[in-house]
Design a protein around this motif. Structure first.
Motif, PDB file in Angstrom:
ATOM      1  N   HIS A   1       9.900   5.468 -23.249  1.00  0.00           N
ATOM      2  CA  HIS A   1      10.725   6.677 -23.254  1.00  0.00           C
ATOM      3  C   HIS A   1      11.710   6.631 -24.475  1.00  0.00           C
ATOM      4  O   HIS A   1      12.804   7.046 -24.596  1.00  0.00           O
ATOM      5  CB  HIS A   1      11.503   6.731 -22.153  1.00  0.00           C
ATOM      6  CG  HIS A   1      10.768   6.639 -20.702  1.00  0.00           C
ATOM      7  ND1 HIS A   1      10.317   7.815 -20.137  1.00  0.00           N
ATOM      8  CD2 HIS A   1      10.358   5.705 -19.784  1.00  0.00           C
ATOM      9  CE1 HIS A   1       9.783   7.825 -19.066  1.00  0.00           C
ATOM     10  NE2 HIS A   1       9.603   6.533 -18.868  1.00  0.00           N
ATOM     11  N   LEU A   2      11.029   6.140 -25.544  1.00  0.00           N
ATOM     12  CA  LEU A   2      11.856   6.164 -26.880  1.00  0.00           C
ATOM     13  C   LEU A   2      10.942   6.633 -27.905  1.00  0.00           C
ATOM     14  O   LEU A   2       9.435   6.417 -27.842  1.00  0.00           O
ATOM     15  CB  LEU A   2      12.125   4.829 -27.097  1.00  0.00           C
ATOM     16  CG  LEU A   2      13.042   4.008 -26.210  1.00  0.00           C
ATOM     17  CD1 LEU A   2      12.811   2.449 -26.591  1.00  0.00           C
ATOM     18  CD2 LEU A   2      14.360   4.477 -26.144  1.00  0.00           C
ATOM     19  N   PRO A   3      11.458   7.343 -28.886  1.00  0.00           N
ATOM     20  CA  PRO A   3      10.640   7.743 -30.031  1.00  0.00           C
ATOM     21  C   PRO A   3      10.254   6.416 -31.036  1.00  0.00           C
ATOM     22  O   PRO A   3      10.909   5.673 -30.680  1.00  0.00           O
ATOM     23  CB  PRO A   3      11.831   8.660 -30.984  1.00  0.00           C
ATOM     24  CG  PRO A   3      12.781   8.775 -30.072  1.00  0.00           C
ATOM     25  CD  PRO A   3      12.872   7.751 -28.842  1.00  0.00           C
ATOM     26  N   ALA A   4       9.331   6.867 -31.939  1.00  0.00           N
ATOM     27  CA  ALA A   4       8.829   5.798 -32.749  1.00  0.00           C
ATOM     28  C   ALA A   4       9.725   4.664 -33.369  1.00  0.00           C
ATOM     29  O   ALA A   4       9.403   3.621 -33.139  1.00  0.00           O
ATOM     30  CB  ALA A   4       8.002   6.233 -33.715  1.00  0.00           C
ATOM     31  N   ALA A   5      10.973   5.132 -33.947  1.00  0.00           N
ATOM     32  CA  ALA A   5      11.835   4.251 -34.582  1.00  0.00           C
ATOM     33  C   ALA A   5      12.514   3.456 -33.673  1.00  0.00           C
ATOM     34  O   ALA A   5      12.721   2.142 -33.794  1.00  0.00           O
ATOM     35  CB  ALA A   5      12.833   5.159 -35.591  1.00  0.00           C
ATOM     36  N   LEU A   6      12.879   3.940 -32.434  1.00  0.00           N
ATOM     37  CA  LEU A   6      13.443   3.386 -31.374  1.00  0.00           C
ATOM     38  C   LEU A   6      12.666   2.254 -30.828  1.00  0.00           C
ATOM     39  O   LEU A   6      12.886   1.013 -30.514  1.00  0.00           O
ATOM     40  CB  LEU A   6      14.182   3.929 -30.237  1.00  0.00           C
ATOM     41  CG  LEU A   6      15.377   4.793 -30.753  1.00  0.00           C
ATOM     42  CD1 LEU A   6      15.861   5.754 -29.791  1.00  0.00           C
ATOM     43  CD2 LEU A   6      16.537   3.891 -31.436  1.00  0.00           C
ATOM     44  N   ARG A  54      10.538  15.497 -26.189  1.00  0.00           N
ATOM     45  CA  ARG A  54      11.715  15.618 -25.946  1.00  0.00           C
ATOM     46  C   ARG A  54      12.662  14.312 -26.347  1.00  0.00           C
ATOM     47  O   ARG A  54      13.239  13.628 -25.655  1.00  0.00           O
ATOM     48  CB  ARG A  54      12.152  15.715 -24.593  1.00  0.00           C
ATOM     49  CG  ARG A  54      11.545  17.076 -23.782  1.00  0.00           C
ATOM     50  CD  ARG A  54      11.807  17.338 -22.681  1.00  0.00           C
ATOM     51  NE  ARG A  54      11.404  16.566 -21.366  1.00  0.00           N
ATOM     52  CZ  ARG A  54      10.164  16.669 -21.124  1.00  0.00           C
ATOM     53  NH1 ARG A  54       9.247  17.669 -21.736  1.00  0.00           N
ATOM     54  NH2 ARG A  54       9.547  16.054 -20.423  1.00  0.00           N
ATOM     55  N   PRO A  55      12.344  13.937 -27.887  1.00  0.00           N
ATOM     56  CA  PRO A  55      12.819  12.770 -28.293  1.00  0.00           C
ATOM     57  C   PRO A  55      14.352  12.639 -28.130  1.00  0.00           C
ATOM     58  O   PRO A  55      15.147  11.608 -28.135  1.00  0.00           O
ATOM     59  CB  PRO A  55      12.413  12.705 -29.782  1.00  0.00           C
ATOM     60  CG  PRO A  55      12.178  14.136 -30.087  1.00  0.00           C
ATOM     61  CD  PRO A  55      11.582  14.613 -28.610  1.00  0.00           C
ATOM     62  N   SER A  60      15.621   8.162 -21.778  1.00  0.00           N
ATOM     63  CA  SER A  60      15.711   8.619 -20.432  1.00  0.00           C
ATOM     64  C   SER A  60      14.351   8.931 -19.667  1.00  0.00           C
ATOM     65  O   SER A  60      13.481   9.066 -20.709  1.00  0.00           O
ATOM     66  CB  SER A  60      16.566   9.600 -20.157  1.00  0.00           C
ATOM     67  OG  SER A  60      16.023  11.010 -20.789  1.00  0.00           O
ATOM     68  N   ASN A  61      14.211   9.180 -18.601  1.00  0.00           N
ATOM     69  CA  ASN A  61      12.755   9.773 -18.158  1.00  0.00           C
ATOM     70  C   ASN A  61      12.458  11.319 -18.588  1.00  0.00           C
ATOM     71  O   ASN A  61      11.310  11.600 -18.800  1.00  0.00           O
ATOM     72  CB  ASN A  61      12.603   9.819 -16.927  1.00  0.00           C
ATOM     73  CG  ASN A  61      12.547   8.292 -16.201  1.00  0.00           C
ATOM     74  OD1 ASN A  61      12.170   7.444 -16.885  1.00  0.00           O
ATOM     75  ND2 ASN A  61      12.640   8.216 -14.726  1.00  0.00           N
ATOM     76  N   PHE A  62      13.404  12.056 -19.121  1.00  0.00           N
ATOM     77  CA  PHE A  62      13.175  13.185 -20.000  1.00  0.00           C
ATOM     78  C   PHE A  62      12.320  13.191 -21.391  1.00  0.00           C
ATOM     79  O   PHE A  62      11.652  13.986 -21.809  1.00  0.00           O
ATOM     80  CB  PHE A  62      14.246  13.842 -20.023  1.00  0.00           C
ATOM     81  CG  PHE A  62      14.920  14.525 -18.937  1.00  0.00           C
ATOM     82  CD1 PHE A  62      14.396  15.270 -17.985  1.00  0.00           C
ATOM     83  CD2 PHE A  62      16.361  13.762 -18.544  1.00  0.00           C
ATOM     84  CE1 PHE A  62      15.055  15.631 -16.909  1.00  0.00           C
ATOM     85  CE2 PHE A  62      16.927  14.087 -17.267  1.00  0.00           C
ATOM     86  CZ  PHE A  62      16.359  15.233 -16.339  1.00  0.00           C
ATOM     87  N   CYS A  63      12.527  11.741 -21.759  1.00  0.00           N
ATOM     88  CA  CYS A  63      11.981  11.623 -23.318  1.00  0.00           C
ATOM     89  C   CYS A  63      10.584  10.802 -22.884  1.00  0.00           C
ATOM     90  O   CYS A  63      10.443   9.940 -22.003  1.00  0.00           O
ATOM     91  CB  CYS A  63      12.493  10.485 -24.237  1.00  0.00           C
ATOM     92  SG  CYS A  63      11.728  10.311 -25.508  1.00  0.00           S
ATOM     93  N   VAL A  64       9.407  11.511 -23.088  1.00  0.00           N
ATOM     94  CA  VAL A  64       8.169  10.980 -22.708  1.00  0.00           C
ATOM     95  C   VAL A  64       7.098  10.831 -23.892  1.00  0.00           C
ATOM     96  O   VAL A  64       7.090  11.501 -24.661  1.00  0.00           O
ATOM     97  CB  VAL A  64       7.378  11.904 -21.516  1.00  0.00           C
ATOM     98  CG1 VAL A  64       6.098  11.213 -20.949  1.00  0.00           C
ATOM     99  CG2 VAL A  64       8.332  12.255 -20.639  1.00  0.00           C
TER     100      VAL A  64
END
Length: 115
Positions: A1-6, A54-55, A60-64
């Motif tokens: 649930h994280l974008p690439a950098a995170l 949704r980065p 959260s579960n909204f970021c997939v």
């Protein structure tokens, strides 16, 4: 649930705190989840790219995120040995892929005195 950098920062921290020989268990959305992706996202996924929806909702579960196996092996787990991979190994509601990673023991280095 994280974008690439995170994800990269999180994996670096997990690598830092894990003892050599320690194991890390990850679950990811993989090939089984392609039906929810657009045609363009499917092409990117098939090309080995991470897909992030949704980065701005990171953490959260909204970021997939959707991880091709090659992306996990070549990028996300680059500092670990992949001990096992089970496609759809997590049999809960989303049938996520499971990866068992191991932090490698420090390799012996050769010094000029050893030669």
């Amino acid at each position: 649930h994280l974008p690439a950098a995170l994800q990269d920062a999180w994996m670096a921290e997990l690598h830092r705190v894990l003892i050599p020989g320690g194991h890390l268990l990850l679950s990811t959305h993989g090939q089984h989840q392609l039906s929810v992706l657009s045609d363009e996202e499917k092409r990117e996924f098939d090309a080995g790219q991470l897909i992030v929806k949704r980065p701005r909702s990171a953490g959260s579960n909204f970021c997939v995120t959707y991880h091709p196996e090659s992306y996990v092996r070549d990028h996300l787990a680059k500092d670990f040995a992949v001990i096992d991979f089970i496609h759809r190994g997590a049999t809960g509601t989303s049938h996520q892929d499971i990866y068992l990673l191991e932090k490698q023991l420090p390799s012996a280095t050769t010094t000029p005195d050893d030669e």
